[in-house]
Design an enzyme around this catalytic site. Structure first.
Site, PDB file in Angstrom:
ATOM      1  N   CYS A   7       0.488  -1.214   0.081  1.00  0.00           N
ATOM      2  CA  CYS A   7       0.113   0.094  -0.110  1.00  0.00           C
ATOM      3  C   CYS A   7       0.923   1.118   0.004  1.00  0.00           C
ATOM      4  O   CYS A   7       1.211   1.667  -0.960  1.00  0.00           O
ATOM      5  CB  CYS A   7      -1.227  -0.080   1.121  1.00  0.00           C
ATOM      6  SG  CYS A   7      -2.174   1.194   1.010  1.00  0.00           S
TER       7      CYS A   7
ATOM      8  N   HIS B 264      -3.350  -4.960   0.345  1.00  0.00           N
ATOM      9  CA  HIS B 264      -2.552  -5.426   1.715  1.00  0.00           C
ATOM     10  C   HIS B 264      -2.432  -6.734   1.739  1.00  0.00           C
ATOM     11  O   HIS B 264      -3.612  -7.663   1.809  1.00  0.00           O
ATOM     12  CB  HIS B 264      -3.461  -5.021   2.826  1.00  0.00           C
ATOM     13  CG  HIS B 264      -3.510  -3.434   3.061  1.00  0.00           C
ATOM     14  ND1 HIS B 264      -2.682  -2.589   3.598  1.00  0.00           N
ATOM     15  CD2 HIS B 264      -4.347  -2.453   2.621  1.00  0.00           C
ATOM     16  CE1 HIS B 264      -2.900  -1.623   3.523  1.00  0.00           C
ATOM     17  NE2 HIS B 264      -3.842  -1.423   3.029  1.00  0.00           N
TER      18      HIS B 264
ATOM     19  N   GLU C 249      -1.081  -8.896   3.620  1.00  0.00           N
ATOM     20  CA  GLU C 249      -1.086  -9.746   5.069  1.00  0.00           C
ATOM     21  C   GLU C 249      -2.561  -9.632   5.441  1.00  0.00           C
ATOM     22  O   GLU C 249      -2.681 -10.335   6.592  1.00  0.00           O
ATOM     23  CB  GLU C 249      -0.435  -8.951   5.788  1.00  0.00           C
ATOM     24  CG  GLU C 249      -0.574  -7.636   6.373  1.00  0.00           C
ATOM     25  CD  GLU C 249      -0.865  -6.491   5.544  1.00  0.00           C
ATOM     26  OE1 GLU C 249      -1.483  -5.443   6.077  1.00  0.00           O
ATOM     27  OE2 GLU C 249      -0.295  -6.539   4.401  1.00  0.00           O
TER      28      GLU C 249
END
Length: 244
Positions: free
Chosen positions: A101, A191, A193
């Site tokens: 990001c 993102h 994760e």
């Protein structure tokens, strides 16, 4: 075995701790193989030698590289300068890098691309990403589904890809969801994760930061819980396995 240098930019401790735990968990990084630096409160390690790291992972955060200098707090300016200062050496070495990001904005800006808020911002939620022709040949994406959902939420985005970078993933609202420079320098607008629980925490922490009307928080949480988002985490794990 060399550690991964994980640079965090979130001043909110709850969000930073949750992001770090998610990067370790979804990436399969053992805690002893992570050097964590919260840039809003500490400087980069003295005498940092990138050659002694397996790779650099830059997390997300509320800052925007496209904001004018006068609009940035001293903390945001310091964080941005620390990240930007590493990119020339990362590119010169073709050192493993994964910017998440905020990290895609840092990379594209440092390479001379255009990062701005005018065209490709995306609201908080899940978006469908599609693999490009270049992406089909990339080792982090090879064999993964051609289309999959990922969690996003960003005000700025790459609008003009810098020379030397290639697009690996795009979405209808945002054409540059994942890019690569050289062979080993990657960045994602989404993102990698984040699962629903991670995004729920961020919705709560950032509900008053202008990403969405605060009254929509509960509906956004429900939307995230209903989404099927798992391929991005496989990309993160592949990055860690490839370079770790």
């Amino acid at each position: 075995m060399k550690p991964f240098l994980i640079l965090q930019l979130r001043p909110e401790t709850e969000a930073a701790d949750d992001e770090f735990a998610a990067l370790l968990d979804k990436g399969g990084i053992a805690p002893e193989r992570a050097v964590r630096v919260r840039l809003e409160r500490e400087a980069l390690p003295a005498g940092l030698d990138l050659a002694e790291t397996a790779g650099v992972i830059v997390g997300g955060g509320p800052g925007c590289v496209s904001d004018p200098p006068a609009a940035k707090s001293p903390e945001e300016a310091r964080i941005e300068a620390a990240c930007l200062g590493l990119i020339p050496e990362i590119l010169a070495r073709d050192h493993p890098y994964l910017g998440c990001c905020y990290g895609i904005g840092i990379l594209a800006h440092a390479m001379g691309g255009t990062v701005a808020k005018g065209r490709y911002g995306e609201p908080v939620g899940a978006v469908t990403c599609e693999v490009t022709e270049e992406g089909r040949r990339d080792p982090l994406l090879a064999g993964l589904p051609e289309r999959f959902d990922a969690f996003v939420g960003h005000k700025e985005a790459v609008e003009v890809l810098p020379e030397g970078a290639v697009a690996l993933l795009g979405s209808a609202p945002c054409p540059y969801q994942m890019i690569r420079a050289g062979r080993n320098v990657y960045a994602t607008q989404f993102h990698p994760e984040a699962d629903a629980a991670v995004f729920e925490t961020r919705i709560r922490v950032y509900r008053d930061r202008g990403y969405f009307p605060p009254g929509e928080a509960d509906a956004l949480v429900a939307m995230c819980r209903a989404a099927e988002v798992e391929v991005p985490q496989r990309i993160l794990r592949r990055f860690v396995e490839r370079y770790g």
